[in-house]
Design a protein around this motif. Structure first.
Motif, PDB file in Angstrom:
ATOM      1  N   ASP A 124       0.831  -1.212   0.000  1.00  0.00           N
ATOM      2  CA  ASP A 124       0.000   0.000   0.000  1.00  0.00           C
ATOM      3  C   ASP A 124       0.862   1.258   0.000  1.00  0.00           C
ATOM      4  O   ASP A 124       0.590   2.210  -0.755  1.00  0.00           O
ATOM      5  N   GLU A 125       1.906   1.272   0.823  1.00  0.00           N
ATOM      6  CA  GLU A 125       2.791   2.432   0.859  1.00  0.00           C
ATOM      7  C   GLU A 125       3.536   2.597  -0.465  1.00  0.00           C
ATOM      8  O   GLU A 125       3.780   3.722  -0.924  1.00  0.00           O
ATOM      9  N   THR A 126       3.876   1.489  -1.090  1.00  0.00           N
ATOM     10  CA  THR A 126       4.565   1.550  -2.376  1.00  0.00           C
ATOM     11  C   THR A 126       3.670   2.143  -3.444  1.00  0.00           C
ATOM     12  O   THR A 126       4.109   2.950  -4.270  1.00  0.00           O
ATOM     13  N   LEU A 127       2.383   1.760  -3.440  1.00  0.00           N
ATOM     14  CA  LEU A 127       1.442   2.332  -4.404  1.00  0.00           C
ATOM     15  C   LEU A 127       1.249   3.831  -4.164  1.00  0.00           C
ATOM     16  O   LEU A 127       1.126   4.603  -5.116  1.00  0.00           O
ATOM     17  N   ARG A 128       1.194   4.238  -2.885  1.00  0.00           N
ATOM     18  CA  ARG A 128       1.082   5.676  -2.593  1.00  0.00           C
ATOM     19  C   ARG A 128       2.314   6.421  -3.106  1.00  0.00           C
ATOM     20  O   ARG A 128       2.210   7.548  -3.617  1.00  0.00           O
ATOM     21  N   LEU A 129       3.468   5.801  -2.948  1.00  0.00           N
ATOM     22  CA  LEU A 129       4.707   6.413  -3.438  1.00  0.00           C
ATOM     23  C   LEU A 129       4.664   6.588  -4.955  1.00  0.00           C
ATOM     24  O   LEU A 129       4.988   7.669  -5.483  1.00  0.00           O
ATOM     25  N   ALA A 130       4.240   5.543  -5.676  1.00  0.00           N
ATOM     26  CA  ALA A 130       4.150   5.622  -7.132  1.00  0.00           C
ATOM     27  C   ALA A 130       3.134   6.664  -7.568  1.00  0.00           C
ATOM     28  O   ALA A 130       3.355   7.414  -8.533  1.00  0.00           O
ATOM     29  N   ALA A 131       1.989   6.757  -6.846  1.00  0.00           N
ATOM     30  CA  ALA A 131       0.969   7.756  -7.174  1.00  0.00           C
ATOM     31  C   ALA A 131       1.496   9.168  -6.950  1.00  0.00           C
ATOM     32  O   ALA A 131       1.217  10.086  -7.734  1.00  0.00           O
ATOM     33  N   SER A 132       2.274   9.381  -5.888  1.00  0.00           N
ATOM     34  CA  SER A 132       2.845  10.700  -5.616  1.00  0.00           C
ATOM     35  C   SER A 132       3.825  11.107  -6.703  1.00  0.00           C
ATOM     36  O   SER A 132       3.863  12.270  -7.123  1.00  0.00           O
ATOM     37  N   ILE A 133       4.613  10.142  -7.184  1.00  0.00           N
ATOM     38  CA  ILE A 133       5.569  10.441  -8.254  1.00  0.00           C
ATOM     39  C   ILE A 133       4.838  10.807  -9.540  1.00  0.00           C
ATOM     40  O   ILE A 133       5.167  11.786 -10.222  1.00  0.00           O
ATOM     41  N   LYS A 134       3.798  10.037  -9.871  1.00  0.00           N
ATOM     42  CA  LYS A 134       3.075  10.293 -11.113  1.00  0.00           C
ATOM     43  C   LYS A 134       2.300  11.595 -11.055  1.00  0.00           C
ATOM     44  O   LYS A 134       2.125  12.280 -12.061  1.00  0.00           O
ATOM     45  N   ALA A 135       1.824  11.975  -9.867  1.00  0.00           N
ATOM     46  CA  ALA A 135       1.078  13.225  -9.719  1.00  0.00           C
ATOM     47  C   ALA A 135       1.991  14.436  -9.648  1.00  0.00           C
ATOM     48  O   ALA A 135       1.518  15.574  -9.679  1.00  0.00           O
ATOM     49  N   GLY A 136       3.297  14.230  -9.540  1.00  0.00           N
ATOM     50  CA  GLY A 136       4.230  15.340  -9.472  1.00  0.00           C
ATOM     51  C   GLY A 136       4.429  15.905  -8.084  1.00  0.00           C
ATOM     52  O   GLY A 136       5.031  16.973  -7.927  1.00  0.00           O
ATOM     53  N   THR A 137       3.949  15.209  -7.059  1.00  0.00           N
ATOM     54  CA  THR A 137       4.116  15.689  -5.687  1.00  0.00           C
ATOM     55  C   THR A 137       5.577  15.675  -5.269  1.00  0.00           C
ATOM     56  O   THR A 137       6.037  16.562  -4.536  1.00  0.00           O
ATOM     57  N   LYS A 158      13.641  -1.355   0.393  1.00  0.00           N
ATOM     58  CA  LYS A 158      13.711  -2.809   0.280  1.00  0.00           C
ATOM     59  C   LYS A 158      12.624  -3.343  -0.652  1.00  0.00           C
ATOM     60  O   LYS A 158      12.861  -4.242  -1.455  1.00  0.00           O
ATOM     61  N   THR A 159      11.415  -2.774  -0.542  1.00  0.00           N
ATOM     62  CA  THR A 159      10.306  -3.229  -1.390  1.00  0.00           C
ATOM     63  C   THR A 159      10.591  -2.937  -2.860  1.00  0.00           C
ATOM     64  O   THR A 159      10.408  -3.800  -3.727  1.00  0.00           O
ATOM     65  N   LEU A 160      11.053  -1.725  -3.150  1.00  0.00           N
ATOM     66  CA  LEU A 160      11.373  -1.381  -4.541  1.00  0.00           C
ATOM     67  C   LEU A 160      12.527  -2.227  -5.063  1.00  0.00           C
ATOM     68  O   LEU A 160      12.555  -2.582  -6.246  1.00  0.00           O
ATOM     69  N   ARG A 161      13.457  -2.574  -4.195  1.00  0.00           N
ATOM     70  CA  ARG A 161      14.564  -3.433  -4.620  1.00  0.00           C
ATOM     71  C   ARG A 161      14.046  -4.806  -5.027  1.00  0.00           C
ATOM     72  O   ARG A 161      14.466  -5.357  -6.058  1.00  0.00           O
ATOM     73  N   GLU A 162      13.120  -5.368  -4.244  1.00  0.00           N
ATOM     74  CA  GLU A 162      12.587  -6.691  -4.575  1.00  0.00           C
ATOM     75  C   GLU A 162      11.741  -6.645  -5.848  1.00  0.00           C
ATOM     76  O   GLU A 162      11.831  -7.541  -6.693  1.00  0.00           O
ATOM     77  N   ILE A 163      10.914  -5.594  -5.992  1.00  0.00           N
ATOM     78  CA  ILE A 163      10.133  -5.450  -7.229  1.00  0.00           C
ATOM     79  C   ILE A 163      11.066  -5.259  -8.421  1.00  0.00           C
ATOM     80  O   ILE A 163      10.860  -5.829  -9.501  1.00  0.00           O
ATOM     81  N   GLY A 164      12.114  -4.458  -8.226  1.00  0.00           N
ATOM     82  CA  GLY A 164      13.081  -4.247  -9.293  1.00  0.00           C
ATOM     83  C   GLY A 164      13.826  -5.509  -9.671  1.00  0.00           C
ATOM     84  O   GLY A 164      14.102  -5.740 -10.853  1.00  0.00           O
ATOM     85  N   ARG A 165      14.154  -6.329  -8.680  1.00  0.00           N
ATOM     86  CA  ARG A 165      14.818  -7.599  -8.995  1.00  0.00           C
ATOM     87  C   ARG A 165      13.930  -8.498  -9.842  1.00  0.00           C
ATOM     88  O   ARG A 165      14.399  -9.162 -10.778  1.00  0.00           O
ATOM     89  N   LEU A 166      12.640  -8.520  -9.499  1.00  0.00           N
ATOM     90  CA  LEU A 166      11.699  -9.322 -10.285  1.00  0.00           C
ATOM     91  C   LEU A 166      11.623  -8.805 -11.712  1.00  0.00           C
ATOM     92  O   LEU A 166      11.711  -9.591 -12.678  1.00  0.00           O
TER      93      LEU A 166
END
Length: 301
Positions: A124-137, A158-166
């Protein structure tokens, strides 16, 4: 002056870099002033998300240095396919979903298993982070620097690292099995390098040195260089289209699939410095007449 740094790749003098995004149609659509030693990977998403033009970007190419796990993860979450060129393939490690599974042919390349538990806990926090980036916050480059400062303590890092590894593992498998992807990536990088060569040829003012001390003036200079390069590309594109139309009207067969490999980045026919001669009479149809490269041979015959 505060942003100037030394980078042996570009010489022995301190300087900065103009990091520019180029589309597959040779048009530069975003440029940014960064430190000479700054990692370009942190600024990839700045250009993809905040270019303020009508381009529909789906795939982005970079060199091997941009193949960072966090960039793979953020590009996936923001809707882009990240396609870096992978040179040191033998040194790259793949990550599997189940550590107990066996992959005989890929076993030397497997570096470990993906931790799906931490992805689920912070999804959930990762999705909020991605939404903030896309919205320009928040700017992606600022976020990348903060995540890189505390990679082991930050749960989002750590979460982005694991998603990035995948994502990097899936892309590496595509890179190995898809020659078309490798050709497409190399072609995209070659377009960027050809555009950079044109920019270096154009940037001869003040002996090609950046003497502006303030960040704002450096941005103006980067934008001005981008404008001049874009004007040259447009000028070449317009006259190439007239040349093709002239050839076709004279009976020459010019295939469309071959035109896709012609780059409007040449500058041998452009006088950058010296004497500028302006015509006294207005040009007909606002275009200069085309030159026939075979005319001398035909006259001699």
């Amino acid at each position: 002056e505060a942003r100037a740094d030394y980078n042996a790749k570009y010489g022995s003098e301190p300087g900065v870099k103009f990091y520019t995004h180029v589309s597959d149609r040779y048009a530069p659509f975003h440029t940014k002033v960064i430190a000479a030693n700054a990692s370009e990977a942190a600024h990839i998403l700045d250009g993809l998300l905040h270019h303020e033009c009508s381009l529909d970007i789906r795939e982005h190419y970079t060199d091997t240095a941009g193949a960072v796990d966090h960039v793979f993860g953020l590009c996936h979450l923001t809707g882009f396919r990240f396609a870096p060129r992978i040179r040191d393939l033998a040194d790259r490690r793949l990550y599997v979903a189940d550590a107990r599974a066996t992959y005989k042919s890929l076993d030397p390349m497997i570096g470990g298993a993906i931790d799906f538990r931490i992805i689920g806990e912070n999804w959930d926090e990762t999705l909020r982070l991605a939404a903030s980036i896309k919205a320009g916050t928040v700017a992606p480059s600022i976020l990348m620097r903060r995540l890189a400062a505390y990679p082991k303590q930050n749960a989002l890092a750590k979460t982005l690292r694991e998603i990035g590894r995948l994502e990097r593992t899936l892309f590496t498998l595509d890179w190995i099995s898809d020659p078309g992807l490798r050709r497409r990536t190399n072609a995209g990088l070659n377009k960027g390098e050809a555009r950079n060569a044109l920019a270096r040829a154009v940037f001869f003012h003040r002996l090609g040195e950046i003497r502006d001390r303030t960040f704002e003036n450096q941005r103006y200079r980067a934008s001005g260089l981008n404008l001049v390069v874009s004007a040259v590309i447009l000028w070449n594109t317009v006259y190439l289209s007239h040349a093709v139309a002239e050839l076709r009207s004279s009976g020459e067969r010019v295939r469309d699939d071959l035109l896709a490999h012609i780059a409007p980045l040449g500058w041998e026919h452009i006088t950058f410095n010296g004497d500028y001669v302006w015509p006294t009479e207005p040009l007909q149809n606002a275009f200069r007449p085309l030159r026939n490269p075979r005319s001398e041979l035909l006259d001699a015959a």
